[in-house]
Design an enzyme around this catalytic site. Sequence first.
Site, mmCIF file in Angstrom:
data_model
loop_
_atom_site.group_PDB
_atom_site.id
_atom_site.type_symbol
_atom_site.label_atom_id
_atom_site.label_comp_id
_atom_site.label_asym_id
_atom_site.label_seq_id
_atom_site.Cartn_x
_atom_site.Cartn_y
_atom_site.Cartn_z
ATOM 1 N N LYS A 113 0.881 -1.173 0.000
ATOM 2 C CA LYS A 113 0.000 0.000 0.000
ATOM 3 C C LYS A 113 0.922 1.227 0.000
ATOM 4 O O LYS A 113 1.162 1.858 1.036
ATOM 5 C CB LYS A 113 -0.889 -0.064 1.250
ATOM 6 C CG LYS A 113 -2.271 0.486 1.020
ATOM 7 C CD LYS A 113 -3.184 0.143 2.159
ATOM 8 C CE LYS A 113 -4.274 1.187 2.345
ATOM 9 N NZ LYS A 113 -5.094 1.489 1.183
HETATM 10 N N1 PMP Z 1 -7.269 -2.303 -3.166
HETATM 11 C C1 PMP Z 1 -6.758 -1.078 -2.993
HETATM 12 C C2 PMP Z 1 -5.981 -0.464 -4.095
HETATM 13 C C3 PMP Z 1 -6.971 -0.393 -1.784
HETATM 14 O O1 PMP Z 1 -6.469 0.817 -1.607
HETATM 15 C C4 PMP Z 1 -7.740 -1.016 -0.772
HETATM 16 C C5 PMP Z 1 -8.012 -0.290 0.514
HETATM 17 N N2 PMP Z 1 -7.037 -0.535 1.471
HETATM 18 C C6 PMP Z 1 -8.240 -2.300 -0.994
HETATM 19 C C7 PMP Z 1 -7.989 -2.913 -2.210
HETATM 20 C C8 PMP Z 1 -9.006 -3.044 0.066
HETATM 21 O O2 PMP Z 1 -8.145 -3.485 1.070
HETATM 22 P P1 PMP Z 1 -8.650 -3.676 2.563
HETATM 23 O O3 PMP Z 1 -9.817 -4.549 2.498
HETATM 24 O O4 PMP Z 1 -7.512 -4.307 3.278
HETATM 25 O O5 PMP Z 1 -8.971 -2.320 3.084
#
Ligand code: PMP
Length: 308
Positions: A157
Site C-alpha cells: 500500500k
Molecule cells: N485495493 C486497494 C488499491 C486499496 O487501496 C484497498 C483499501 N485498502 C483495498 C484494495 C481493500 O483493502 P482492505 O480490504 O484491506 O482495506
Amino acid sequence: MTPNRFAIFQGEIVSIEMAQISIMSHIVNYGTGCFGGIRGYWNEGEQQLLVFRPLDHFKRLRQSARMLLIQLPLNEQQLTDQLLELIRREEYHQDVYARPLAFKNSPLIGVRLHNLEDAYACFAVPFGRYLEKEEGLRATVSSWRRIDDNVVPARGKIIGSYVNSAFAKSEAQLNGFDEAIVLTAGGHIAEGSAENIFLLRDGKLVTPPITDNILEGITRKTIIQLAKEQLGIDTVERSIDRSELYVADEAFFTGTGCQVAAIVEVDRRPIGEGVMGPTVEKLREVFFKTVRGEIPCYREWCTPVYSR
Ligand code: PMP
C-alpha cells in the site's frame, strides 16, 4: 480545524498541530512511504468501540514497509496498543477510521530507498461512509491500467502509487460514474481504485488472484471466509476477463473504506437486475454484524478500545 485532536508522531501521542513534516521531506518529494486504513466500529449495546483486524492491518503495513526498506519502530501488537491509546485519548464513541503512515522523512534531494531516515505517524478520525452509494454503484472500466508488480508493487500500500488510483477514480467520476474498475496491463480485471472486486457467477464468487496486481485486501479475505462459513458459498480466485463483468449475476467491491458495496451497473450495462443482488445483500448483513462484534465466532477480529 481537523476533527481529531491528536496524532502519533515520533513515537509519542502529540497534539495534531505538532505532527508536522518539512516540504523537503522525501515522502513529499518522491512518495516514498506506505500507509494503512483501519476501521473501528461503535457497538451501541456494549458502549464499546471495536477495531477490526488491527494486527492483520499492521502486518500488511510491515510488509509494505519491508519492500520500501522502511523499519517500523514497533511490532504489530505494539502498534495496535499505541493506536488503541490514541483512540482513547480522542475519546471517540462513534465509528472511526485510522490512518497509519510509514515513510522516508530525510530532507534531501536524491531518489532512492536506502540510507534515509524513517518515520512513523498515525491519526484517527470519525468516519462514516467512504462511498456514498454502497447499495448501488455505477462503475466503469478505466482507461488507466493498474501498475504492475515490476513497476510499483500493488501488493504494497505504497503512497506514491495511489496516483494511479487517483487517475482512475477522477476519470470515472468526471465521466459521471461512481467508481472505476482497473485492468492489469494484460487486460484482466484487477480491482477498483481503492477496493477489491468480486463477481457472482453460477452461485460461486469469483475474484482476481493476488498475482493480478491487487492489494491483498483484508476485507477480501474476510468476505471469502464469511461467504464460505456463513452462506456456504465458495470463492474461486482466478483471472477475470473484462466481459465477464457484463454477464455477472452480481458484483461488489470490498475494502476497509467501502466495506461491502454493490455494483449495479458497469459501462452502462446493468448487473443482474440492475439493483443490489440477494447475495451481496446477505454478505453485507453478515459483514456488518461481524465488524460490530455481533457474531461470537468472529469476535477475535474485533479489538475493544475501552476496558469495561
Ligand atoms: N485495493 C486497494 C488499491 C486499496 O487501496 C484497498 C483499501 N485498502 C483495498 C484494495 C481493500 O483493502 P482492505 O480490504 O484491506 O482495506
